[in-house]
Design a protein around this motif. Structure first.
Motif, short mmCIF file in Angstrom:
data_model
loop_
_atom_site.label_atom_id
_atom_site.label_comp_id
_atom_site.label_asym_id
_atom_site.label_seq_id
_atom_site.Cartn_x
_atom_site.Cartn_y
_atom_site.Cartn_z
N VAL A 71 11.98 2.93 -6.28
CA VAL A 71 11.93 2.53 -4.87
C VAL A 71 10.89 1.43 -4.71
N THR A 72 11.22 0.40 -3.95
CA THR A 72 10.25 -0.68 -3.76
C THR A 72 9.17 -0.26 -2.77
N ASN A 73 8.03 -0.91 -2.86
CA ASN A 73 6.95 -0.61 -1.93
C ASN A 73 7.36 -0.88 -0.49
N SER A 74 8.13 -1.94 -0.28
CA SER A 74 8.59 -2.25 1.08
C SER A 74 9.46 -1.13 1.63
N ALA A 75 10.31 -0.57 0.78
CA ALA A 75 11.19 0.51 1.22
C ALA A 75 10.39 1.75 1.59
N VAL A 76 9.33 2.04 0.85
CA VAL A 76 8.47 3.18 1.18
C VAL A 76 7.82 2.98 2.55
N ALA A 77 7.25 1.79 2.76
CA ALA A 77 6.53 1.53 4.01
C ALA A 77 7.46 1.53 5.21
N ALA A 78 8.71 1.14 5.01
CA ALA A 78 9.65 1.04 6.13
C ALA A 78 10.41 2.32 6.40
N ASP A 79 10.36 3.27 5.47
CA ASP A 79 11.16 4.49 5.62
C ASP A 79 10.66 5.34 6.78
N VAL A 93 0.53 1.61 1.70
CA VAL A 93 1.44 0.64 1.08
C VAL A 93 1.35 -0.70 1.81
N LEU A 94 1.30 -0.67 3.13
CA LEU A 94 1.22 -1.91 3.90
C LEU A 94 -0.12 -2.62 3.70
N ALA A 95 -1.14 -1.88 3.31
CA ALA A 95 -2.45 -2.48 3.07
C ALA A 95 -2.52 -3.20 1.73
N GLY A 96 -1.53 -2.98 0.87
CA GLY A 96 -1.55 -3.55 -0.46
C GLY A 96 -0.65 -4.76 -0.59
N ALA A 97 -1.16 -5.84 -1.13
CA ALA A 97 -0.39 -7.03 -1.49
C ALA A 97 0.23 -7.72 -0.28
N SER A 98 1.14 -8.64 -0.56
CA SER A 98 1.85 -9.37 0.49
C SER A 98 3.26 -8.81 0.63
N VAL A 101 5.40 -9.56 -2.44
CA VAL A 101 5.11 -8.70 -3.59
C VAL A 101 5.65 -7.30 -3.36
N ARG A 102 5.48 -6.76 -2.15
CA ARG A 102 5.97 -5.42 -1.86
C ARG A 102 7.49 -5.33 -2.00
N ASN A 103 8.19 -6.43 -1.74
CA ASN A 103 9.64 -6.44 -1.87
C ASN A 103 10.09 -6.25 -3.32
N LEU A 104 9.25 -6.65 -4.26
CA LEU A 104 9.58 -6.53 -5.69
C LEU A 104 8.95 -5.31 -6.34
N ALA A 105 7.71 -5.02 -5.98
CA ALA A 105 6.95 -3.97 -6.66
C ALA A 105 7.59 -2.60 -6.47
N ASN A 110 3.55 0.36 -9.29
CA ASN A 110 2.34 0.36 -8.48
C ASN A 110 1.33 1.37 -9.03
N LEU A 111 1.81 2.55 -9.36
CA LEU A 111 0.90 3.60 -9.83
C LEU A 111 0.29 3.26 -11.19
N LEU A 112 1.01 2.45 -11.98
CA LEU A 112 0.56 2.17 -13.34
C LEU A 112 -0.02 0.77 -13.50
N GLN A 113 -0.31 0.08 -12.40
CA GLN A 113 -0.87 -1.26 -12.51
C GLN A 113 -2.25 -1.21 -13.15
N ARG A 114 -2.65 -2.33 -13.74
CA ARG A 114 -3.92 -2.40 -14.46
C ARG A 114 -5.02 -2.92 -13.55
N THR A 115 -6.25 -2.72 -13.97
CA THR A 115 -7.40 -3.15 -13.18
C THR A 115 -7.40 -4.66 -12.96
N ARG A 116 -8.02 -5.09 -11.87
CA ARG A 116 -8.18 -6.52 -11.61
C ARG A 116 -9.58 -7.02 -11.99
N CYS A 117 -10.30 -6.28 -12.81
CA CYS A 117 -11.59 -6.75 -13.32
C CYS A 117 -11.40 -8.12 -13.96
#
Length: 324
Positions: A71-79, A93-98, A101-105, A110-117
């Motif tokens: 499921v895409t992040n956008s679909a979660v936020a809109a459900d 979900v809406l607080a994360g990314a643009s 990006v939410r349309n693809l992610a 999302n849960l397995l993304q790596r650190t942004r250090c």
């Protein structure tokens, strides 16, 4: 970018079969492809799992949810079922990314993304998470947005997911398909602190495929709040996912998780324990926040996160208390 093979899995079994040495699962690719361009990730093969039949959100009769990993992040936020029954998740979900990006992610990605250090993302610099044993220059270098809780000498990175923080507060569980069959684990058991093996973000075994997230019913006021350096597309300095149940002026139950402060979503168990049965007042919320943050070990340039987290906990719980 290193040349790689691309394969599309037709089923979970097919994905497991294709996941051999040097292979990596591909969801929306919003994090993985960036890391490949930077030379941080160099998979020999991408196994596309975004088209597997895990793209539905199921509302169960008891109010709980099963959210497929594709499921895409956008679909979660809109459900509608998510927004009405688990608003803290939709807000996270809406607080994360643009929006793009939410349309693809995907949820799994999302849960397995790596650190942004910044040291992890720069292949020219040492980093224990990327190259074990090479060192952690962030400890003495640029670390203003890194961990204050649970870090080790080997790594002070933070986990970047907003969604994971909300799911931690919601006591979500993760469905995993592995070589030994299917299993379900609490989300807290998915992530790990860095210890001596910061290269291991999770407890997943090679080839394990996240297929869904199970979210229990909530039924009490909840909220996600994120403090960041700019209003759009920025990772959390500190964030909080909270749910609060108040009756007769006292806290009947509370769930708290913090983001931007540790190598994993940080479940604030000390604060929760201090609050259950206590008066639902700003003073109680402050004592609970201070109890949780006693374990904080800020670095040279990120001590500001301690009062920031404290104030965020107090403000969010106070507002939720007014809604109860």
């Amino acid at each position: 970018m290193r040349p790689f093979a691309y394969e599309r899995a037709t089923s979970a079994e097919d994905a497991l079969r294709r996941h051999q040495d040097g292979a990596v699962y591909l969801g929306g690719g919003t994090n993985l492809v960036d890391l490949m361009r930077l030379g941080v990730e160099e998979p020999a093969r991408l196994v596309d799992v975004a088209h597997l039949p895990y793209d539905q959100i199921e509302l169960r009769p008891d109010g709980s949810l099963v959210i497929g990993a594709a499921v895409t992040n956008s679909a979660v936020a809109a459900d509608r079922t998510v927004r009405e029954g688990h608003p803290v998740l939709a807000q996270a979900v809406l607080a994360g990314a643009s929006g793009q990006v939410r349309n693809l992610a995907t949820v799994g990605g999302n849960l397995l993304q790596r650190t942004r250090c910044s040291y992890f993302q720069d292949a020219a610099k040492p980093c224990n998470k990327r190259t074990p044993g090479s060192g952690c220059p962030a400890r003495e270098g640029e670390h203003h947005n890194l961990a204050i809780l649970g870090w080790s000498d080997a790594c002070v990175a933070t986990h970047p997911s907003d969604m994971a923080v909300a799911l931690a507060a919601l006591d979500a569980s993760i469905r995993i398909r592995g070589r030994g069959g299917e299993r379900t684990i609490p989300i807290e058991d998915l992530y790990r602190l860095p210890g001596d093996e910061p290269q291991r973000d999770t407890t997943l075994e090679p080839g394990d495929l996240v297929t869904a997230v199970e979210v229990p019913a909530l039924g009490v006021p909840s909220r996600y709040r994120k403090v960041r350096e700019r209003a759009s597309f920025a990772f959390a300095l500190v964030s909080i996912a909270a749910a609060l149940d108040v009756g007769d002026g006292r806290v009947r139950d509370v769930r708290l998780a913090l983001g931007g402060v540790a190598h994993k979503p940080w479940r604030a168990r000390r604060a929760e324990e201090a609050l259950r049965g206590a008066e639902a007042t700003e003073e109680s919320f402050l004592r609970a926040a201070e109890a949780e943050l006693e374990a904080a070990e800020p670095l040279r340039d990120n001590a500001y996160k301690v009062p920031l987290a404290r104030n965020l906990i107090v403000r969010t719980l106070t507002e939720l208390g007014e809604e109860s």
